[in-house]
Write a protein that holds these residues in place. Structure first.
Motif, PDB file in Angstrom:
ATOM      1  N   ALA A  14     -36.982 -12.803   1.047  1.00 58.07           N
ATOM      2  CA  ALA A  14     -37.754 -11.660   1.522  1.00 58.07           C
ATOM      3  C   ALA A  14     -37.732 -11.610   3.039  1.00 58.07           C
ATOM      4  O   ALA A  14     -37.678 -12.624   3.707  1.00 58.07           O
ATOM      5  CB  ALA A  14     -39.195 -11.768   1.037  1.00 58.07           C
ATOM      6  N   TYR A  15     -37.767 -10.422   3.544  1.00 55.68           N
ATOM      7  CA  TYR A  15     -37.891 -10.211   4.971  1.00 55.68           C
ATOM      8  C   TYR A  15     -39.231  -9.540   5.222  1.00 55.68           C
ATOM      9  O   TYR A  15     -39.631  -8.655   4.480  1.00 55.68           O
ATOM     10  CB  TYR A  15     -36.756  -9.334   5.501  1.00 55.68           C
ATOM     11  N   GLU A  35     -40.370   5.955  14.142  1.00 51.65           N
ATOM     12  CA  GLU A  35     -39.151   5.547  14.856  1.00 51.65           C
ATOM     13  C   GLU A  35     -38.770   4.112  14.500  1.00 51.65           C
ATOM     14  O   GLU A  35     -37.616   3.805  14.208  1.00 51.65           O
ATOM     15  CB  GLU A  35     -39.370   5.688  16.365  1.00 51.65           C
ATOM     16  N   VAL A  36     -39.760   3.237  14.525  1.00 52.69           N
ATOM     17  CA  VAL A  36     -39.506   1.840  14.198  1.00 52.69           C
ATOM     18  C   VAL A  36     -39.119   1.695  12.729  1.00 52.69           C
ATOM     19  O   VAL A  36     -38.225   0.919  12.375  1.00 52.69           O
ATOM     20  CB  VAL A  36     -40.740   0.962  14.540  1.00 52.69           C
ATOM     21  N   GLY A  37     -39.762   2.460  11.840  1.00 52.79           N
ATOM     22  CA  GLY A  37     -39.412   2.433  10.417  1.00 52.79           C
ATOM     23  C   GLY A  37     -37.967   2.820  10.184  1.00 52.79           C
ATOM     24  O   GLY A  37     -37.270   2.221   9.354  1.00 52.79           O
ATOM     25  N   ASP A  38     -37.496   3.811  10.911  1.00 49.14           N
ATOM     26  CA  ASP A  38     -36.091   4.215  10.794  1.00 49.14           C
ATOM     27  C   ASP A  38     -35.158   3.115  11.291  1.00 49.14           C
ATOM     28  O   ASP A  38     -34.092   2.878  10.703  1.00 49.14           O
ATOM     29  CB  ASP A  38     -35.838   5.509  11.574  1.00 49.14           C
ATOM     30  N   ARG A  39     -35.541   2.409  12.350  1.00 47.37           N
ATOM     31  CA  ARG A  39     -34.724   1.307  12.850  1.00 47.37           C
ATOM     32  C   ARG A  39     -34.658   0.168  11.832  1.00 47.37           C
ATOM     33  O   ARG A  39     -33.602  -0.450  11.632  1.00 47.37           O
ATOM     34  CB  ARG A  39     -35.280   0.804  14.181  1.00 47.37           C
ATOM     35  N   VAL A  40     -35.786  -0.095  11.152  1.00 51.82           N
ATOM     36  CA  VAL A  40     -35.805  -1.136  10.119  1.00 51.82           C
ATOM     37  C   VAL A  40     -34.918  -0.721   8.950  1.00 51.82           C
ATOM     38  O   VAL A  40     -34.148  -1.524   8.413  1.00 51.82           O
ATOM     39  CB  VAL A  40     -37.248  -1.411   9.642  1.00 51.82           C
ATOM     40  N   ASP A  48     -26.831  -4.661   3.884  1.00 49.69           N
ATOM     41  CA  ASP A  48     -26.777  -4.500   2.420  1.00 49.69           C
ATOM     42  C   ASP A  48     -28.096  -4.881   1.756  1.00 49.69           C
ATOM     43  O   ASP A  48     -28.131  -5.592   0.749  1.00 49.69           O
ATOM     44  CB  ASP A  48     -25.633  -5.339   1.823  1.00 49.69           C
ATOM     45  N   MET A  49     -29.182  -4.414   2.339  1.00 46.52           N
ATOM     46  CA  MET A  49     -30.509  -4.667   1.783  1.00 46.52           C
ATOM     47  C   MET A  49     -31.210  -3.332   1.579  1.00 46.52           C
ATOM     48  O   MET A  49     -30.729  -2.293   2.018  1.00 46.52           O
ATOM     49  CB  MET A  49     -31.319  -5.557   2.720  1.00 46.52           C
ATOM     50  N   SER A  50     -32.361  -3.385   0.908  1.00 50.81           N
ATOM     51  CA  SER A  50     -33.141  -2.166   0.725  1.00 50.81           C
ATOM     52  C   SER A  50     -34.615  -2.461   0.998  1.00 50.81           C
ATOM     53  O   SER A  50     -35.056  -3.606   0.935  1.00 50.81           O
ATOM     54  CB  SER A  50     -32.972  -1.627  -0.698  1.00 50.81           C
TER      55      SER A  50
END
Length: 188
Positions: A14-15, A35-40, A48-50
């Motif tokens: 987990a991240y 903005e930060v959510g889009d960068r994450v 290759d994560m979701s």
């Protein structure tokens, strides 16, 4: 909005990401978090994560009571992140005003549910020993009170402390064999 770095800590598989935005203007906070959510999200796609939608939440911590009911317009990509008023983080229930009243309610409810253990032992032939009942109290009820106490106790309101003290007094009355009207000084 430099609250995101590409070096996230890996915990097992987990991240963990915590976006923080501080401003008296809530719309500015939404813009920064989006903005930060889009960068994450971009980082996750590149690796290759979701992002787990059911585990993603947003909470507004504020000193202003008028903002407590605000529904947050935070998105990761095109997906809205649900607003949660009282998230639980490492067993501590948080609340928007950072009073820990919701945590005190949860602790009092959990501790009250354990009173039946002491009640059952105090009525049995093998559990009437005062030392055994006090040990049971310390193991099952006091441990609930002690969890995260250094963090939350200094911030508890007198009402929250009284709620917890009431449950503790009930447990001590059961363990010591005192009647309901026994004075608090006698219990402690």
């Amino acid at each position: 909005w430099d609250c995101f770095t590409s070096e996230l800590d890996e915990i097992g598989f987990a991240y963990v990401f915590l976006g923080i935005s501080v401003s008296p203007d809530v719309d500015l906070v939404f813009a920064g978090l989006n903005e930060v959510g889009d960068r994450v999200l971009n980082w996750a796609v590149e690796n290759d994560m979701s992002i787990s939608d059911p585990k993603s939440t947003a909470t507004l911590f504020t000193p202003w009571t008028r903002q407590v009911g605000v529904s947050l317009d935070v998105k990761i990509g095109n997906d809205a992140v649900p607003t949660v008023k009282n998230p639980k983080l490492l067993g501590v229930v948080l609340d928007p005003l950072i009073t820990f009243a919701a945590h005190a309610d949860r602790v009092a409810k959990r501790a009250s549910s354990k009173l039946n253990i002491i009640r059952a032992l105090s009525d049995s032939s093998f559990g009437k020993d005062k030392d055994c009942l006090l040990l049971t109290f310390k193991s099952f009820i006091r441990s609930i009170f002690d969890f995260a106490a250094p963090l939350v106790y200094p911030i508890y309101s007198p009402t929250s402390i009284a709620k917890l003290q009431n449950v503790q007094n009930k447990a001590l009355r059961l363990a010591l064999g005192c009647h309901t009207m026994a004075s608090i000084e006698h219990l402690h």
